[in-house]
Write a protein that holds these residues in place. Sequence first.
Motif, mmCIF file in Angstrom:
data_model
loop_
_atom_site.group_PDB
_atom_site.id
_atom_site.type_symbol
_atom_site.label_atom_id
_atom_site.label_comp_id
_atom_site.label_asym_id
_atom_site.label_seq_id
_atom_site.Cartn_x
_atom_site.Cartn_y
_atom_site.Cartn_z
ATOM 1 N N ILE A 80 0.853 -1.213 -0.015
ATOM 2 C CA ILE A 80 0.012 -0.032 0.034
ATOM 3 C C ILE A 80 0.963 1.093 0.066
ATOM 4 C CG2 ILE A 80 -1.850 1.261 1.266
ATOM 5 C CD1 ILE A 80 -2.545 -1.511 2.724
ATOM 6 N N VAL A 81 0.854 2.019 -1.010
ATOM 7 C CA VAL A 81 1.668 3.203 -1.126
ATOM 8 C C VAL A 81 0.902 4.300 -0.466
ATOM 9 C CG1 VAL A 81 2.792 4.797 -2.427
ATOM 10 C CG2 VAL A 81 2.699 2.386 -3.019
ATOM 11 N N GLY A 82 1.051 4.881 0.598
ATOM 12 C CA GLY A 82 0.441 5.863 1.246
ATOM 13 C C GLY A 82 -0.003 5.413 2.778
ATOM 14 N N LEU A 89 4.052 1.583 2.438
ATOM 15 C CA LEU A 89 5.128 2.403 2.203
ATOM 16 C C LEU A 89 4.741 4.160 2.293
ATOM 17 C CD1 LEU A 89 8.010 2.156 0.739
ATOM 18 C CD2 LEU A 89 7.106 2.770 -1.327
ATOM 19 N N ASP A 90 5.276 4.561 2.971
ATOM 20 C CA ASP A 90 5.035 6.081 3.014
ATOM 21 C C ASP A 90 6.341 6.982 3.078
ATOM 22 O OD1 ASP A 90 2.004 7.929 3.873
ATOM 23 O OD2 ASP A 90 4.019 8.745 3.786
ATOM 24 N N ARG A 91 6.286 7.951 2.193
ATOM 25 C CA ARG A 91 7.491 8.859 2.076
ATOM 26 C C ARG A 91 7.609 9.537 3.234
ATOM 27 N NH1 ARG A 91 5.144 12.986 -2.304
ATOM 28 N NH2 ARG A 91 3.629 13.861 -0.897
ATOM 29 N N ALA A 95 -2.478 4.576 -2.488
ATOM 30 C CA ALA A 95 -3.067 5.549 -1.440
ATOM 31 C C ALA A 95 -2.375 6.656 -1.065
ATOM 32 C CB ALA A 95 -3.441 4.645 -0.010
ATOM 33 N N GLY A 96 -1.607 7.277 -2.279
ATOM 34 C CA GLY A 96 -0.850 8.466 -2.019
ATOM 35 C C GLY A 96 -1.294 9.731 -2.216
ATOM 36 N N GLY A 97 -2.711 10.001 -2.119
ATOM 37 C CA GLY A 97 -3.296 11.043 -2.177
ATOM 38 C C GLY A 97 -3.486 11.482 -3.694
ATOM 39 N N CYS A 112 -0.562 10.744 -6.166
ATOM 40 C CA CYS A 112 -0.003 9.340 -5.894
ATOM 41 C C CYS A 112 0.538 8.851 -7.255
ATOM 42 C CB CYS A 112 -1.334 8.617 -5.761
ATOM 43 S SG CYS A 112 -0.802 6.786 -5.558
ATOM 44 N N PRO A 113 1.711 8.231 -6.959
ATOM 45 C CA PRO A 113 2.532 7.871 -8.381
ATOM 46 C C PRO A 113 1.843 6.471 -9.110
ATOM 47 C CG PRO A 113 3.523 7.405 -6.302
ATOM 48 C CD PRO A 113 2.403 8.212 -5.909
ATOM 49 N N ILE A 114 1.151 5.738 -8.163
ATOM 50 C CA ILE A 114 0.147 4.853 -8.489
ATOM 51 C C ILE A 114 -0.832 5.291 -9.665
ATOM 52 C CG2 ILE A 114 -1.033 2.634 -8.331
ATOM 53 C CD1 ILE A 114 1.979 2.845 -7.553
ATOM 54 N N GLY A 164 -15.239 29.228 3.086
ATOM 55 C CA GLY A 164 -14.227 29.120 4.151
ATOM 56 C C GLY A 164 -14.847 28.599 5.294
ATOM 57 N N TRP A 165 -13.784 28.212 6.092
ATOM 58 C CA TRP A 165 -14.151 27.757 7.401
ATOM 59 C C TRP A 165 -13.342 28.276 8.519
ATOM 60 C CZ3 TRP A 165 -11.773 24.592 3.589
ATOM 61 C CH2 TRP A 165 -10.290 24.345 3.948
ATOM 62 N N ALA A 166 -14.042 28.253 9.972
ATOM 63 C CA ALA A 166 -13.164 28.616 11.024
ATOM 64 C C ALA A 166 -13.506 27.356 12.008
ATOM 65 C CB ALA A 166 -13.329 29.898 11.347
#
Length: 376
Positions: A8-10, A32-34, A144-146, A149-151, A202-204
């Motif tokens: 799983i990448v991420g 695996l996560d950077r 799963a790298g956002g 993601c390289p995948i 926007g949020w606060a």
Amino acid sequence: VESCDVLIVGGGPAGSSVARGLRRHGLDALVLDRARFPRDKVCAGWITLAVVEALQLDLGDYGKRNLLQPIHAFGIGTIGGRQVRTRRSATPVSFGIRRCEFDHYLLRRSGARLRLGESLVELKREGSGWLVNGSIRTPLVVGAGGHFCPIARELGARPGPGEPAVLAQEIEFEMSPAQSSGCRVESTVPELWFCRDLKGYGWALRKGDFLNVGLGRQDGRGLAGHVEAFRRRLVADGKVPAELPPKFRGHAYLLYPGGSRVEYGDGLLLVGDAAGLAYAASGEGIGPAVESGLMAAETIAAARGDYRREKLAAYRNRLERRFGPRRRRAPALALPAGLQRYVARKLLAREWFARRVVVERWFLHARQPAPVSSTP
Ligand SMILES: Cc1cc2nc3c(=O)[nH]c(=O)nc-3n(C[C@H](O)[C@H](O)[C@H](O)COP(=O)(O)OP(=O)(O)OC[C@H]3O[C@@H](n4cnc5c(N)ncnc54)[C@H](O)[C@@H]3O)c2cc1C
């Protein structure tokens, strides 16, 4: 060379959910996560009750060592206009968390083997499987790298100007005692302020002594200007301390059902932001990340080691059953600009609309069935 059933990448919410789901099926997952954890993620840190349920999160255990901010109502308005408050619920309707804590907790809880501080740099076909970074052998890689993601790139994604994404920026910081006592955002009532053209908000969000302020837009052009105008407005209204940290951190992600990401291929699957699954109405991405992770784990377990593309197609069916059919292009908001502004000004200022439509339908998915959860 190390081997695993699934790489799983991420290790964000999507990756840790796949890992946990696979472990329940007795499969050996390696994440695996950077980054080295705990690591932060650009995010407001708001989670729905559906996320708590999908994760089977033990709030008592989580809250022992991590910030867990119950949310009981919302303040809704248009930027520069007036605000209405939704009725206060006796029990929490959502929670505020800090991503540096939340993601770390979930990753540890997943029980997966971890390789942290290491990026995916090389993905090579080896028979019907993969050799990753020259040192990990696996039949299946989950991306799963956002958003970047390289995948996802391996499956043809080209993040950048050609791929219409939400762009959002935020700051999160711990207020000093003086700032905290002067901050007029209530911790149990986050404030959502819509842009007049309804293309973002926007949020606060106050979480204990931490304050998270940000803004996201479907049309990322001129984002910095929108963020700056929003910040000035909050400060001028005395909502937040004048001396907010100057540098907002930004990130991009895709909203479902739009986007052109292909979620699977031979020996490859994408989950969470890598697949572009965030809810279009609210921009919530943690819930879809967790649920897609669990659906991916189910699909993988059912494939019994045969990870050819056609065997993994069941994953898209699962996604579509839960989130609706994928439409490669998001429908454009059909209202003319003048009408949009009218809707924004008139409707968002009404308590019933803020509560029934914005909060319950757009943000809390009151009409959706129960989430996919990790219970067997
Ligand atoms: C400003 C902003 C505010 C937001 N607020 C909310 C909110 O309040 N609530 C909500 O539900 N959603 C929110 N979202 C969306 C939410 O943050 C994402 O949808 C969610 O984090 C997706 O989770 P993920 O696990 O798919 O990816 P991520 O959480 O991005 O995790 C990806 C992981 O992959 C790792 N990685 C990346 N590339 C590599 C590589 N090459 N090699 C190895 N590892 C790699 C990263 O280090 C990271 O740990 C917000 C987004 C933004 C930008």
